[in-house]
Design an enzyme around this catalytic site. Structure first.
Site, PDB file in Angstrom:
ATOM      1  N   HIS A 152       0.845  -1.078   0.059  1.00  0.00           N
ATOM      2  CA  HIS A 152      -0.014   0.163  -0.093  1.00  0.00           C
ATOM      3  C   HIS A 152       1.048   1.293  -0.153  1.00  0.00           C
ATOM      4  CE1 HIS A 152      -2.743  -3.020   1.743  1.00  0.00           C
ATOM      5  NE2 HIS A 152      -3.310  -2.569   0.500  1.00  0.00           N
ATOM      6  N   ARG A 169     -10.151   1.821  -5.174  1.00  0.00           N
ATOM      7  CA  ARG A 169      -9.982   0.781  -4.216  1.00  0.00           C
ATOM      8  C   ARG A 169     -10.856   0.911  -3.094  1.00  0.00           C
ATOM      9  NH1 ARG A 169      -4.674   0.798  -7.059  1.00  0.00           N
ATOM     10  NH2 ARG A 169      -4.041  -1.269  -7.725  1.00  0.00           N
ATOM     11  N   ARG A 211     -14.648  -0.307  -7.035  1.00  0.00           N
ATOM     12  CA  ARG A 211     -14.698  -1.604  -7.009  1.00  0.00           C
ATOM     13  C   ARG A 211     -15.159  -2.154  -5.821  1.00  0.00           C
ATOM     14  NH1 ARG A 211      -8.644  -4.344  -7.681  1.00  0.00           N
ATOM     15  NH2 ARG A 211      -8.405  -3.269  -5.467  1.00  0.00           N
ATOM     16  N   GLU A 219      -8.697 -10.874 -13.595  1.00  0.00           N
ATOM     17  CA  GLU A 219      -7.280 -11.023 -13.098  1.00  0.00           C
ATOM     18  C   GLU A 219      -6.972 -12.181 -12.663  1.00  0.00           C
ATOM     19  OE1 GLU A 219      -7.484  -8.178  -9.562  1.00  0.00           O
ATOM     20  OE2 GLU A 219      -9.408  -8.748  -8.883  1.00  0.00           O
ATOM     21  N   ASN A 248      -2.093  -6.477 -12.512  1.00  0.00           N
ATOM     22  CA  ASN A 248      -1.231  -6.990 -11.256  1.00  0.00           C
ATOM     23  C   ASN A 248      -1.172  -8.410 -10.923  1.00  0.00           C
ATOM     24  OD1 ASN A 248      -0.537  -4.019 -11.362  1.00  0.00           O
ATOM     25  ND2 ASN A 248      -1.944  -3.740  -9.624  1.00  0.00           N
ATOM     26  N   ASP A 249      -2.594  -8.668 -10.801  1.00  0.00           N
ATOM     27  CA  ASP A 249      -3.010 -10.080 -10.257  1.00  0.00           C
ATOM     28  C   ASP A 249      -2.768 -10.996 -11.473  1.00  0.00           C
ATOM     29  OD1 ASP A 249      -3.276 -10.200  -7.425  1.00  0.00           O
ATOM     30  OD2 ASP A 249      -5.158  -8.921  -7.734  1.00  0.00           O
ATOM     31  N   ARG A 276       3.379 -11.655  -6.443  1.00  0.00           N
ATOM     32  CA  ARG A 276       3.536 -10.060  -6.594  1.00  0.00           C
ATOM     33  C   ARG A 276       4.308  -9.333  -5.532  1.00  0.00           C
ATOM     34  NH1 ARG A 276      -2.680  -7.438  -7.005  1.00  0.00           N
ATOM     35  NH2 ARG A 276      -1.749  -5.721  -6.357  1.00  0.00           N
ATOM     36  N   CYS A 297      -6.509  -1.549 -15.708  1.00  0.00           N
ATOM     37  CA  CYS A 297      -6.167  -0.640 -14.485  1.00  0.00           C
ATOM     38  C   CYS A 297      -5.056  -1.119 -13.803  1.00  0.00           C
ATOM     39  CB  CYS A 297      -7.514  -0.661 -13.726  1.00  0.00           C
ATOM     40  SG  CYS A 297      -8.205  -2.119 -12.920  1.00  0.00           S
TER      41      CYS A 297
HETATM   42  C1  PEP Z   1      -4.791  -5.689 -10.283  1.00  0.00           C
HETATM   43  O1  PEP Z   1      -4.750  -6.820  -9.837  1.00  0.00           O
HETATM   44  O2  PEP Z   1      -4.351  -5.187 -11.454  1.00  0.00           O
HETATM   45  C2  PEP Z   1      -5.348  -4.601  -9.892  1.00  0.00           C
HETATM   46  C3  PEP Z   1      -5.637  -3.419 -10.379  1.00  0.00           C
HETATM   47  O3  PEP Z   1      -6.011  -4.997  -8.441  1.00  0.00           O
HETATM   48  P1  PEP Z   1      -5.105  -4.724  -7.144  1.00  0.00           P
HETATM   49  O4  PEP Z   1      -3.607  -4.095  -7.257  1.00  0.00           O
HETATM   50  O5  PEP Z   1      -5.774  -3.601  -6.144  1.00  0.00           O
HETATM   51  O6  PEP Z   1      -5.170  -6.300  -6.759  1.00  0.00           O
HETATM   52 MG    MG Z   2      -6.084  -7.259  -8.243  1.00  0.00          MG
END
Ligand code: PEP
Ligand code: MG
Length: 756
Positions: free
Chosen positions: A363, A470, A506, A604, A627-628, A638, A675
């Site tokens: 974070h 978020r 979300r 994701e 990201n996921d 990650r 995103c």
């Molecule tokens: C992602 O997973 O790409 C995403 C945007 O969500 P977060 O990073 O909050 O898991």
């Molecule tokens: Mg995610």
């Protein structure tokens, strides 16, 4: 043997510096293996020579004097082969080199094993013996295991002393410490350590000009701890916990130990402030216990450290000691810097963040990205107690820092910093221009938010709404689940700030690495566990409360879009959709806003890539959480700094997944956005546009750069590059292709933001 090894490692871990750590290794290993000699050679200096750093058995004057080239002698052979070398007569080997200053002619048997830390050869651990004999398999295994485990402890000890004692891996040089990228950008600043409460290890070595005042503070703290312990003992006396009573008594005895107080006072008289004097005294005393054979006595070392922490807590509580001062150009450095640390600091003075744990997805890194503050995460061990006020270079592009940089490095980074600032102010002019390619293809650019602190930069960035809000962040900074009215006010704030532009909210995405203090989830494998929609469908009361708050906030604004995270089965979409309908119905019955907003799903989880078409049939839009998606496609955690080098959004598998998602969505005419952090990567953005992604959502600080890229290239050219990238087999080759294109377009200033 395992127990012997564990104790050696514990003793090494508690060493104050590298010399002490190596001294412990050679004496303990020699004793445990009953050999004549144990020595450590470490790679050091510009040519990464092997230098004899510590020995028990060879002549002491040879330490520092014996130096071998990286492929010289038997030590060089061990290093080159990266395997043990076991010889009954060392001098008969063609690789043997004789150093008269060692006196090693007396020793025939030789066993050397490499010391390697994450592919990085640190040195060689050697034992020698007079007898002609080969070491047994058990002995080789012991030394081999010791070296593997000691590598981390050696790095730790080296960092505890001088940061750049060890030679850096090739290409890094100049004393850089490598972590992972947290937030892009570079900074040169002054270290302000963030200390997590009363942690002895991170107490700073500050000088004092008032030893008498420091001693008085020490005595007061000890007195307070004594009283605290007495009160604690009395409480437990009634409850008849005998063991606890004994423990309290033992603590009191340690506290009353004359030598503890006397030695701390001596260190204060020597010029240290009380907390640092205490740290040194406790460390010296605890080490004596660490070395004991008896397990019970060894545990007393930990007790002593506990007592030290108690005294420290009281010392720091005394007036004025805890106040943190932030000079201009502060870089916050700590084990786990929290969102709260950043929130408390004067943001106009913070130029960088360096954290020993975490990753770009932590974070604090997400917040730093939003605020445009360079950050490096996952640095491993840092000598937190010796950092205050030192100069640091933070290179958020390459995920590395340099403490006390030499002048040339510092000047180079100051130049880069100025260049970045110039670039950012130049890009400000693009704020009100559309994100369209040179041949007129329009792409929507939006921002990611989640914290109040990043709403203003998001509004100023020229983004066309919020692609990802978020909601878990406001849940995280509270002591309990926020009620419907409280959530309503938060969501109204955000929706109203951006209206009439759309805001994609979300639903709660907790689990994985994002836990709520008041809703603990303990799992072996949290990223594959109870996360996102899985939790909220199991707790419809939480989901419905959130949807109701969002719908109420949307009354009269009508710019809300709802996004569902961590979906892996279509039934989850159907169930969530039914709950959203239920919330709309209930609100309408109550005479409030019951209009159903557009609903989308985060793609994701790889399973959804294969069901993209069926998914698109059910929802209004898709948003790819790269990201996921990357984490799950590549099986790379990650958050794990150890495998961060394997995590790459430009992996051909990720590009193919994106292509298939777009294809599935097109069947039903649904728009697709991205995103994840990939959307803010200038090189990746070229491919995303070519893939037909309709909207890119990113941190406010990345948005101007991405707009610049899009406005500099044609869709036709981007598609040509995509075809070439799709034919490539490695992420590295794709990165080179795109970086060369950026340089060719005159956007070389953005290439640094790419991965090396
Ligand atoms: C992602 O997973 O790409 C995403 C945007 O969500 P977060 O990073 O909050 O898991
Ligand atoms: Mg995610």
């Amino acid at each position: 043997m395992l127990d012997v090894l564990r104790r050696i490692i514990q003793a090494v871990d508690n060493a104050e510096d590298l010399d002490e750590a190596l001294g412990i290794i050679v004496s303990r290993v020699r004793e445990a293996m009953a050999v004549d000699v144990c020595s450590v050679y470490l790679r050091a200096g510009a040519r990464s020579d092997y230098v004899l750093m510590a020995t028990e058995g060879l002549r002491p004057e040879s330490v520092g004097a014996v130096r071998l080239g990286h492929d010289e002698g038997l030590v060089g052979l061990v290093g080159t082969r990266q395997e043990p070398v076991n010889l009954d007569e060392a001098s008969a080997h063609p690789g043997y080199r004789y150093f008269p200053e060692t006196g090693e002619e007396h020793y025939n048997a030789f066993l050397g094993v490499p010391i390697i830390h994450y592919r990085r050869p640190l040195g060689v651990l050697v034992v020698q013996q007079g007898a002609h004999r080969r070491f047994s398999e058990d002995e080789v295994a012991f030394l081999f295991t010791a070296a593997a485990q000691l590598a981390g402890a050696i790095i730790h000890a080296a960092h505890s002393g001088e940061v750049d004692t060890l030679a850096e891996p090739p290409g890094q040089g100049m004393g850089f410490l490598t972590g992972t990228r947290g937030a892009t950008g570079v900074a040169v600043g002054t270290i302000v350590p963030m200390v997590p409460g009363a942690d002895l290890a991170s107490v700073q070595d500050r000088p004092t000009t008032d030893p008498e005042g420091e001693k008085a503070a020490l005595h007061l703290a000890i007195q307070e701890v004594r009283e605290e312990l007495r009160a604690g003992r009395d409480r437990f006396k009634d409850a008849l916990f005998d063991d606890a009573e004994v423990l309290f008594d033992a603590y009191r005895m340690m506290l009353d130990s004359a030598s503890l107080v006397r030695e701390t006072e001596q260190r204060i008289d020597g010029g240290l402030w009380a907390p640092a004097a205490l740290r040194h005294t406790i460390a010296a005393h605890a080490r004596v216990f660490d070395d004991m054979e008896d397990e019970y006595l060894r545990a007393r070392g930990e007790d002593l450290r506990d007592v030290g922490r108690l005294i420290l807590r009281h010392l720091l509580r005394q007036e004025g000691r805890e106040a943190v001062e932030y000079p201009e150009g502060t870089v916050l450095v700590g084990e786990s810097i929290t969102v709260a640390h950043l929130a408390e600091a004067p943001l106009d003075r913070i130029v960088g963040v360096a954290c020993t744990t975490g990753s770009a997805m932590s974070h604090v890194a997400v917040l730093a990205t939003s605020l445009g503050i360079p950050a490096v995460m996952g640095l491993g061990d840092l000598p937190l107690g010796r950092l205050e006020g030192r100069t640091i270079v933070v290179d958020g592009y390459r995920g590395r820092v340099c403490i006390d940089p030499v002048e040339a490095v510092r000047d180079e980074y100051l130049r880069l910093q100025a260049e970045d600032q110039e670039l950012a102010s130049g890009l400000g002019e693009l704020r009100d221009l559309p994100a369209a390619t040179t041949d007129g293809h329009r792409v929507t650019l939006q921002v990611n938010t989640g914290l109040l602190a990043d709403i203003t930069p998001a509004q100023d960035s020229g983004g066309e709404g919020v692609g990802l809000y978020r909601t878990e962040f406001p849940f995280m900074v509270r002591q309990q689940f926020p009620g419907e009215d409280e959530q309503y006010r938060i969501y109204l704030d955000v929706l109203a700030s951006f209206a009439p532009l759309p805001v994609t909210m979300r639903t709660l995405d907790v689990g994985g690495d994002k836990t709520l203090p008041y809703f603990p989830i303990r799992e072996e494998n949290p990223f594959l566990g109870w996360r996102g929609i899985r939790i909220t469908l199991d707790h419809p009361e939480v989901f419905l409360g959130q949807i109701r708050s969002m719908l109420r906030a949307n009354a009269g604004l009508d710019n809300l879009r709802i996004l569902l995270p961590m979906v892996s089965r279509l039934e989850e979409v159907d169930e969530a959709s039914a709950l959203i309908d239920q919330a709309c119905r209930e609100l309408a019955e109550e005479g409030r806003n019951g209009r159903r907003p557009p609903v989308g799903v985060m793609v994701e989880v790889p399973a959804l890539v294969y069901q993209a078409e069926a998914l698109a049939r059910r929802v209004d839009f898709l948003s790819v959480g790269t990201n996921d998606l990357t984490q799950y496609l590549l099986a790379v955690d990650r958050n794990n700094a150890r495998v961060a080098g394997l995590y790459d959004n430009l992996h051909p598998a990720v590009l193919r997944a994106l292509r298939d998602i777009v294809q599935g969505a097109r069947h039903h005419g649904r728009p697709v956005s991205v995103c994840g952090e990939m959307a803010g990567d200038p090189a990746a953005a070229i491919l995303l546009v070519a893939l037909g992604i309709d909207a890119l959502s990113m941190s406010a600080s990345a948005l101007p750069r991405i707009k610049w890229v899009i406005r500099s290239i044609s869709l036709e050219r981007a598609r040509e590059l995509l075809i070439r990238a799709m034919a490539m087999e490695s992420p590295g080759a794709i990165r080179i292709l795109l970086n060369e294109e950026l340089v060719g377009l005159g956007l070389g200033g953005l290439v640094r933001a790419g991965k090396e």
